[in-house]
Design an enzyme around this catalytic site. Sequence first.
Site, short mmCIF file in Angstrom:
data_model
loop_
_atom_site.label_atom_id
_atom_site.label_comp_id
_atom_site.label_asym_id
_atom_site.label_seq_id
_atom_site.Cartn_x
_atom_site.Cartn_y
_atom_site.Cartn_z
CG HIS A 21 -1.87 -1.03 1.40
ND1 HIS A 21 -1.79 -1.99 2.38
CD2 HIS A 21 -2.99 -1.30 0.70
CE1 HIS A 21 -2.83 -2.80 2.28
NE2 HIS A 21 -3.58 -2.42 1.28
CE LYS A 133 -1.94 -9.77 -3.37
NZ LYS A 133 -3.22 -9.63 -2.79
P1 AMP Z 1 -6.65 -3.36 -0.42
O1 AMP Z 1 -6.40 -2.64 0.87
O2 AMP Z 1 -6.27 -4.80 -0.39
O3 AMP Z 1 -8.02 -3.11 -0.98
O4 AMP Z 1 -5.64 -2.72 -1.47
C1 AMP Z 1 -5.65 -1.34 -1.72
C2 AMP Z 1 -4.79 -1.06 -2.93
O5 AMP Z 1 -3.46 -1.49 -2.67
C3 AMP Z 1 -5.26 -1.82 -4.18
O6 AMP Z 1 -5.08 -0.99 -5.31
C4 AMP Z 1 -4.31 -2.99 -4.22
O7 AMP Z 1 -4.12 -3.53 -5.51
C5 AMP Z 1 -3.04 -2.36 -3.69
N1 AMP Z 1 -2.16 -3.39 -3.14
C6 AMP Z 1 -2.43 -4.31 -2.20
N2 AMP Z 1 -1.37 -5.12 -2.01
C7 AMP Z 1 -0.41 -4.71 -2.87
C8 AMP Z 1 0.91 -5.15 -3.18
N3 AMP Z 1 1.46 -6.20 -2.57
N4 AMP Z 1 1.59 -4.47 -4.13
C9 AMP Z 1 1.04 -3.42 -4.78
N5 AMP Z 1 -0.19 -2.97 -4.53
C10 AMP Z 1 -0.91 -3.59 -3.61
#
Ligand code: AMP
Length: 273
Positions: A21, A133
């Site tokens: 994130h 991701k």
């Molecule tokens: P989430 O909190 O899981 O909904 O993720 C929020 C944002 O962070 C989304 O755009 C995800 O794709 C991105 N994200 C989550 N994990 C990763 C990671 N390991 N690498 C890059 N982006 C990520």
Amino acid sequence: METAGERIVLVPTMGALHEGHLSLVDRAAQVGTKTVVSIFVNPKQFNIAADLERYPRDEGRDIALLNDRGVDVVFAPEVDEVYPENFSTQVSVSRLTARWEGAGRPGHFEGVTTIVSLLFHLVSPDVAIFGEKDFQQLRVIEQMVRDLGLRIEILRAPLIRELDGLAMSSRNVRLSAEGREKAVTLSRSLTKAVACAEEGGRDVEEILTIAKEELRPLIETGELVIDYLVVVDEENLEPIAVLSPEKAARVLLTASLEGIRLLDNMPLPRTHS
Ligand code: AMP
């Protein structure tokens, strides 16, 4: 639309932040003048109530991390602020949502596109950043923005991994120490697929057989349950049978370990003859 020379960048998250994130947050600071990070565990995108309940939350820590990173605004609304009583609207993208996460989690993407639309309206960003991701999610958002003619630039951010290769995810903290060790098998499997393509392999069945071989021991003991392991066209997310230099292709893997759904994916090289 840019106002008074500001370029507002939105990074939507569900909190329980990790370096993945934060890489999006750092990118936001590079491309804009104001960074807004939203933290909202969106009930509408969880199709299983227990999954929503177990989703890790640590808002105090998240806010401290974002402050350290120099974020301008943290937007962490309550559920009833976002979805007041009688909320009745849904944003839905067809086609790209039909398979993969869409098939395994009915209603998931409608939840995602509805909350992202709301966030876009509430925050009015010039730019929004999404991680690779969740590659299907990223494609769905890109499609939504295009279809609705939203004047928001969507930036793709690369997938960030732990040192051993495991894709960073808020859900990883729920793995046991043993499960955490085994989880690295997913990225190893995808690395094998990429290596096969790099060596000139074009036949997707062959590439996937090699990838699956890496997962086999855990599948055989029943520890790992594959939801999907596929090679898709990055544009339409449809499965492809043969790699071609004209089409960007990506291998997607989603599997459950200790009952925790783990997603990973890698782009396949185009430079094959
Ligand atoms: P989430 O909190 O899981 O909904 O993720 C929020 C944002 O962070 C989304 O755009 C995800 O794709 C991105 N994200 C989550 N994990 C990763 C990671 N390991 N690498 C890059 N982006 C990520």
